[in-house]
Design an enzyme around this catalytic site. Structure first.
Site, short mmCIF file in Angstrom:
data_model
loop_
_atom_site.label_atom_id
_atom_site.label_comp_id
_atom_site.label_asym_id
_atom_site.label_seq_id
_atom_site.Cartn_x
_atom_site.Cartn_y
_atom_site.Cartn_z
N CYS A 2 2.13 4.72 9.00
CA CYS A 2 1.63 4.49 7.64
C CYS A 2 2.36 3.28 7.06
CB CYS A 2 1.92 5.69 6.75
SG CYS A 2 1.31 7.27 7.34
N ARG A 61 -8.49 10.33 3.55
CA ARG A 61 -8.02 8.97 3.85
C ARG A 61 -6.95 8.99 4.94
NH1 ARG A 61 -8.69 5.08 5.46
NH2 ARG A 61 -8.08 2.99 4.84
N CYS A 115 -7.06 6.85 8.35
CA CYS A 115 -6.00 5.92 8.77
C CYS A 115 -5.56 6.22 10.20
CB CYS A 115 -4.79 6.03 7.85
SG CYS A 115 -5.02 5.20 6.27
N HIS A 117 1.43 -0.06 4.89
CA HIS A 117 1.60 0.14 3.45
C HIS A 117 3.01 -0.10 2.94
CE1 HIS A 117 -2.54 1.39 3.30
NE2 HIS A 117 -2.32 2.24 4.29
#
Lengths: 140, 286
Positions: free
Chosen positions: B200, B243, B247, B204
């Site tokens: 992640c 979501r 991802c 991000h």
């Protein structure tokens, strides 16, 4: 001045020893450049760029060997699923291998099984590596 | 001799540096410090984007990229989630077969409480997200659970978020069991997975506001505040965990279970990172 220079030299030695190429790095670089079936030398020894799964699949293409390889790939896949780290393509590969086996295309089945087993093995390696290394990405 | 001494000093310094990194990184229950993590993350983004106010991170990538912000502001003039909020309100107020309703399951009748989710539930011994609480409410009143990712549950969640706008996120970690869940979520966030070997954080944290093909990933700070979101790509409303699954598929990993322990812990960690920011969901995203 001498102290500073030797301190820098010491730090460079530490960092260069860390950066020395490992066998895995050498293997991956050769594999990326030449694909499978290529020979290369590492620290005086000769190796090939074949994955262990490809070596296992390089036997006579028959129903027994194809079934054995598919079973091994399924087993490895089950292990990575248990770790919750499986990759999306592996299931499709296993399905394709089973279809080829059922259709009597043993070579195709064996090659695909080798690929699926490699994926599963890499997923497991990724799991173990990420357990150790995730913390390095955390902002301090 | 001097050279050997200096080399030893150099080697020691390198060793100390690596050890102190490991010691302060909070990768065990004994060393993890959620508040230090939150402040470090804020500081990371403040250093990278010094002109962006922390409070603006609730707007995701639109806090960082001016052209995207312009387009988004135009979308927000006629918010695509408007009807979903209305439907969510209707669903929220529709009584169950036993005469009770969602309002009976939540504090303050379910109004203005989004900022307290996900929360550690001591009796259940697990993290409870808002969507999980909605379905637990249904099941305890004899109703069937809703699907987790979109549709009715997203609409009800969107309505509840809309009643909580501008409330400040205040996720609590009351004990070691909750801290263990937080640590598990933190590890999930930073651990690489999938054939593309990405976490992640790859997109991000380090990759925020850096193009991946034609898309700019948003910063994780403020990520959760605007969920559920109406994504143009989906053409409908979806939950945060929808979501998450997307991802994981994008990095060619098999998605983990929606509302399973892993995703709930991930949401717990991610929401704690946004403590102090306001609820602004539901939102519109590309």
């Amino acid at each position: 001045m001498n102290k500073t220079i030797s301190l820098v030299a010491a730090l460079m030695m530490v960092s260069s020893s860390v950066a020395a190429q490992s066998f895995d790095d050498a293997f991956n670089a050769q594999r990326a450049m030449y694909g499978k079936g290529h020979s290369f030398t590492f620290e005086g020894q000769t190796y090939t760029t074949d994955h262990p799964e490809e070596v296992a699949a390089a036997v006579e293409a028959n129903a027994e060997n194809a079934a054995k390889l598919l079973a091994a790939a399924k087993d490895q896949h089950a292990q990575v699923v248990a770790l919750d780290f499986d990759w999306t393509l592996t299931k499709k590969l296993l399905k394709a291998s089973a279809k080829a086996l059922a259709g009597g295309d043993f070579r195709k089945s064996m090659d695909i099984s080798a690929q699926a087993q490699y994926h599963a093995r890499m997923g497991m390696a990724q799991y173990h590596q990420s357990q150790k290394e995730w913390v390095m990405a955390v902002p301090e | 001799m001097k050279i050997i001494k200096s080399m030893l000093v150099g080697a020691s310094l390198a060793l100390v540096a690596s050890v102190s990194h490991a010691a302060s990184s909070g990768n065990t229950l004994a060393t993890v410090d959620p508040e230090a993590d939150r402040l470090a993350l804020q500081s990371y983004f403040q250093k990278r984007f010094p002109k962006v106010a922390v409070s603006d991170y609730v707007n995701g990538i639109y806090a960082l990229d001016a052209p995207s912000r312009e387009q988004w502001q135009e979308i927000e003039e006629f918010p695509p989630y408007e009807f979903d909020i209305e439907e969510g309100e209707e669903l929220f107020n529709t009584a169950f077969a036993n005469g009770k309703s969602y309002a009976d399951c939540f504090a303050n009748g379910g109004e203005g409480i989004r900022q307290n989710f996900p929360r550690w539930d001591e009796a259940q011994g697990q993290v409870v997200t808002l969507e999980l609480a909605i379905n637990q409410c249904r099941e305890s009143n004899g109703e069937k659970a809703l699907g987790w990712k979109k549709g009715k549950i997203a609409k009800i969640s969107a309505y509840m978020a809309s009643t909580s706008r501008d409330n400040v996120f205040d996720v609590q970690i009351p004990n070691d069991a909750a801290k263990a869940a937080y640590l598990d979520g933190k590890q999930s966030f930073y651990a690489r997975r999938g054939q593309l070997n990405m976490s992640c954080a790859s997109c991000h944290v380090a990759g925020a506001n850096i193009l991946i093909r034609a898309d700019l990933p948003g910063p994780t700070l403020g990520h959760v505040t605007h969920f559920p979101v109406f994504r143009s790509k989906w053409g409908e409303l979806g939950t945060l965990q929808r979501r998450y699954g997307g991802c994981q598929k994008n990095v060619r990993g098999t998605p983990q279970k929606t509302q399973g322990e892993k995703f709930r812990n991930l949401e717990f960690f991610q929401t704690y990172m946004s403590n102090g920011l306001v609820v602004n969901g539901p939102g519109a995203r590309k």
